[in-house]
Design a protein around this motif. Sequence first.
Motif, PDB file in Angstrom:
ATOM      1  N   ASN A  21       4.864   7.228   3.093  1.00 44.76           N
ATOM      2  CA  ASN A  21       3.877   7.847   2.230  1.00 44.76           C
ATOM      3  C   ASN A  21       4.347   9.266   1.955  1.00 44.76           C
ATOM      4  O   ASN A  21       4.588  10.031   2.895  1.00 44.76           O
ATOM      5  CB  ASN A  21       2.515   7.855   2.933  1.00 44.76           C
ATOM      6  N   GLU A  50       3.659   3.753   5.380  1.00 45.03           N
ATOM      7  CA  GLU A  50       2.423   3.284   4.746  1.00 45.03           C
ATOM      8  C   GLU A  50       1.733   2.267   5.637  1.00 45.03           C
ATOM      9  O   GLU A  50       2.379   1.463   6.290  1.00 45.03           O
ATOM     10  CB  GLU A  50       2.747   2.592   3.423  1.00 45.03           C
ATOM     11  N   PHE A  82      -3.078  -2.033   4.234  1.00 47.76           N
ATOM     12  CA  PHE A  82      -4.200  -2.434   3.392  1.00 47.76           C
ATOM     13  C   PHE A  82      -3.886  -2.395   1.903  1.00 47.76           C
ATOM     14  O   PHE A  82      -4.202  -3.348   1.176  1.00 47.76           O
ATOM     15  CB  PHE A  82      -5.456  -1.604   3.686  1.00 47.76           C
ATOM     16  N   SER A  83      -3.288  -1.331   1.404  1.00 52.00           N
ATOM     17  CA  SER A  83      -3.027  -1.253  -0.040  1.00 52.00           C
ATOM     18  C   SER A  83      -2.075  -2.358  -0.487  1.00 52.00           C
ATOM     19  O   SER A  83      -2.247  -2.951  -1.555  1.00 52.00           O
ATOM     20  CB  SER A  83      -2.482   0.126  -0.435  1.00 52.00           C
ATOM     21  N   THR A  84      -1.093  -2.689   0.341  1.00 52.67           N
ATOM     22  CA  THR A  84      -0.172  -3.775   0.004  1.00 52.67           C
ATOM     23  C   THR A  84      -0.889  -5.120   0.052  1.00 52.67           C
ATOM     24  O   THR A  84      -0.647  -5.988  -0.787  1.00 52.67           O
ATOM     25  CB  THR A  84       1.042  -3.762   0.955  1.00 52.67           C
ATOM     26  N   TYR A  88      -4.092  -5.699  -0.585  1.00 55.85           N
ATOM     27  CA  TYR A  88      -4.911  -5.809  -1.800  1.00 55.85           C
ATOM     28  C   TYR A  88      -4.035  -6.094  -3.015  1.00 55.85           C
ATOM     29  O   TYR A  88      -4.380  -6.925  -3.860  1.00 55.85           O
ATOM     30  CB  TYR A  88      -5.729  -4.536  -2.021  1.00 55.85           C
ATOM     31  N   ALA A  89      -2.893  -5.420  -3.117  1.00 57.99           N
ATOM     32  CA  ALA A  89      -1.995  -5.636  -4.261  1.00 57.99           C
ATOM     33  C   ALA A  89      -1.456  -7.064  -4.268  1.00 57.99           C
ATOM     34  O   ALA A  89      -1.404  -7.711  -5.319  1.00 57.99           O
ATOM     35  CB  ALA A  89      -0.848  -4.626  -4.222  1.00 57.99           C
ATOM     36  N   ARG A 119      -3.998  -9.444  -5.552  1.00 56.71           N
ATOM     37  CA  ARG A 119      -4.193  -9.342  -7.008  1.00 56.71           C
ATOM     38  C   ARG A 119      -3.044  -9.946  -7.810  1.00 56.71           C
ATOM     39  O   ARG A 119      -3.246 -10.443  -8.905  1.00 56.71           O
ATOM     40  CB  ARG A 119      -4.329  -7.874  -7.415  1.00 56.71           C
TER      41      ARG A 119
END
Length: 140
Positions: free
Chosen positions: A17, A24, A27-29, A31-32, A35
């Motif tokens: 980050n 990193e 969580f962000s990965t 969610y991505a 999607r």
Amino acid sequence: MFENRIMYLRFVLTMQNPDTGVEEGVFSTAYALRREGALSSHERDELGILLRWFGDNLSVPARFNRTKSKGYYRRATKGISWFKSLAGEHIARMYRISAILEIHGHHVSMIKTSKPGYVVYQDEHQIVAEPFNDLRRLKR
């Protein structure tokens, strides 16, 4: 004398980050990936259930910065989230999320420390801490 010290754990990817200088979180990965549509329907459903569980069972920290100066909320986020080692159910579910990410080419490591940095938020399951300079050298 043995000191009973709580450990803190993070599940991280290999990318850093730019704001914190540390790896990193997942969580962000997750969610991505959900999607993007690359998951099987079973994986998408399981990941959705896991992410909803965290949404219901893990508070969103009120602060990610140490500073209390005016406009702190506009500053770059320095704090990173850690699970307390006593948060067994949360950690078990993080292993399940990590397994799905691994299947799709995202290498996940778990790091742990007893000294995560300057704590700016904590609750029953987690803390947010601005890392000490030597945090970059934690062993996996």
